[in-house]
Design an enzyme around this catalytic site. Structure first.
Site, short mmCIF file in Angstrom:
data_model
loop_
_atom_site.label_atom_id
_atom_site.label_comp_id
_atom_site.label_asym_id
_atom_site.label_seq_id
_atom_site.Cartn_x
_atom_site.Cartn_y
_atom_site.Cartn_z
N SER A 160 0.84 -1.30 -0.18
CA SER A 160 -0.11 0.12 -0.25
C SER A 160 1.03 1.34 -0.51
CB SER A 160 -0.96 0.38 1.04
OG SER A 160 -2.15 0.28 1.08
N ASP A 259 -9.64 -2.45 -7.03
CA ASP A 259 -8.71 -1.89 -5.97
C ASP A 259 -8.17 -0.79 -7.13
OD1 ASP A 259 -6.82 -0.36 -4.42
OD2 ASP A 259 -5.43 -2.11 -4.32
N HIS A 289 -8.43 -4.08 -1.96
CA HIS A 289 -7.15 -3.46 -1.24
C HIS A 289 -7.20 -3.69 0.21
CE1 HIS A 289 -3.76 -0.51 -0.62
NE2 HIS A 289 -4.70 -0.52 0.18
#
Length: 321
Positions: A160, A259, A289
């Site tokens: 991330s 995502d 995500h």
């Protein structure tokens, strides 16, 4: 918008419908996230791993940087090392956030993991976090003998925002002529402040991460010096803007189908390939995500198993040892 999630993940989402991560109030977000992390870490098995915290000198004029060092017990030889950069949208997260992940990486791969407690936005905007990560990389390489790290097998890892910071650290390291990196693992990376991709425009209400969070994340991270989407945002802040990716270490990039960060990860992988960098890209279908938090789902287990295989190859670990 409706999403064709993996059936197993969809069932788990139904049992936990509130999967939204609200970062509009960073202090409150950190407190809530810390409570969740504390529950996850309460019964962690640390056997076989030595864990030590250490402060190192920070960038010029900045506070010291906290590190957490994970080493296999009774380590008597040099092994690969991995600089680990946690996620959290540049806004949340600390050394406890991915404690379980770091222990698993150390234990399963037999490597030394150095996790970085970089300064968070909005209190510390760009380039604070990046400079902290670079300081940690320099220190790790300079102290490789003490840490029992093979300096020729030092990689960088993040997911991330941690994936974005890992990419940025690799870029900055190349541009400053820093220590050699043999591999970069960029999991579901946050790379581009312009938010112009199809996935970013489309996925505005997905679990955990969505366009509203992305807008806030970049606003906080860029601070008062830069405006999100403006022409002057540097590639060391948003690696997706980089035109020249030559000279970077081999890479692995993962993306999740639903995502909003998906397309910027795919495009970055393509840029790396076009620059001649050995790059592997895997987009996992039916996922979103943070869906790997549902660790019992088969697609999450495939993702986890692949991570270890990829790192074993990237860090040149002999599977017979």
């Amino acid at each position: 918008m409706s999403y064709n999630y993996d059936p197993e993940l969809a069932g788990m989402l139904d049992s936990l419908p509130d999967m939204d991560l609200d970062i509009s109030d960073p202090v409150a977000a950190r407190a809530g996230f810390a409570d969740m992390v504390a529950m996850m870490n309460a019964e962690l098995d640390t056997s076989g791993v030595t864990v030590k915290d250490r402060d190192i000198p920070g960038p010029a004029g900045a506070p010291s940087v906290g590190l957490r060092i994970y080493s296999p017990e009774n380590l008597d030889r040099a092994v690969p090392g991995l600089l680990h950069i946690h996620g959290g949208g540049f806004v949340i997260g600390d050394l406890d956030t991915e404690l379980g992940s770091c222990i698993a990486l150390c234990r399963n791969l037999g490597i030394v993991v150095v996790s970085v407690d970089y300064r968070l936005a909005p209190e510390t905007p760009y380039p604070g976090a990046l400079e902290d990560c670079y300081a940690a990389l320099q220190w790790t390489a300079a102290n490789s003998a003490e840490l029992k790290i093979d300096p020729e097998r030092l990689g960088i890892f993040g997911q991330s925002a941690g994936g974005g910071l890992s990419a940025a650290t690799a870029l900055l390291n190349r541009d400053r002529g820093g220590p050699a990196l043999c591999f970069q693992y960029l999991g579901i990376p946050e790379l581009d402040d312009r938010l112009e991709t199809h996935s970013m425009r489309s996925f505005v209400d997905t679990p955990m991460w969505h366009r509203p969070n992305a807008e806030l994340s970049w606003k906080f991270y860029l601070g008062e010096s830069y405006q999100r989407g403006a022409d002057d945002v540097p590639c060391h802040a948003a690696p997706g803007r980089a035109d020249d990716l030559s000279g970077l270490p081999p890479a692995y990039i993962s993306t999740m189908e639903f995502d909003p960060l998906r397309d910027e990860g795919v495009l970055y992988a393509l840029k790396l390939m076009q620059a001649g960098i050995p790059t592997e890209l895997h987009s996992f279908p039916g996922t979103f995500h943070g869906s790997s938090l549902f660790a019992t789902a088969q697609v999450s287990q495939r993702e986890s198993a692949e991570m270890f295989v990829v790192l074993q190859r990237g860090l040149q670990i002999d599977s017979n040892n």
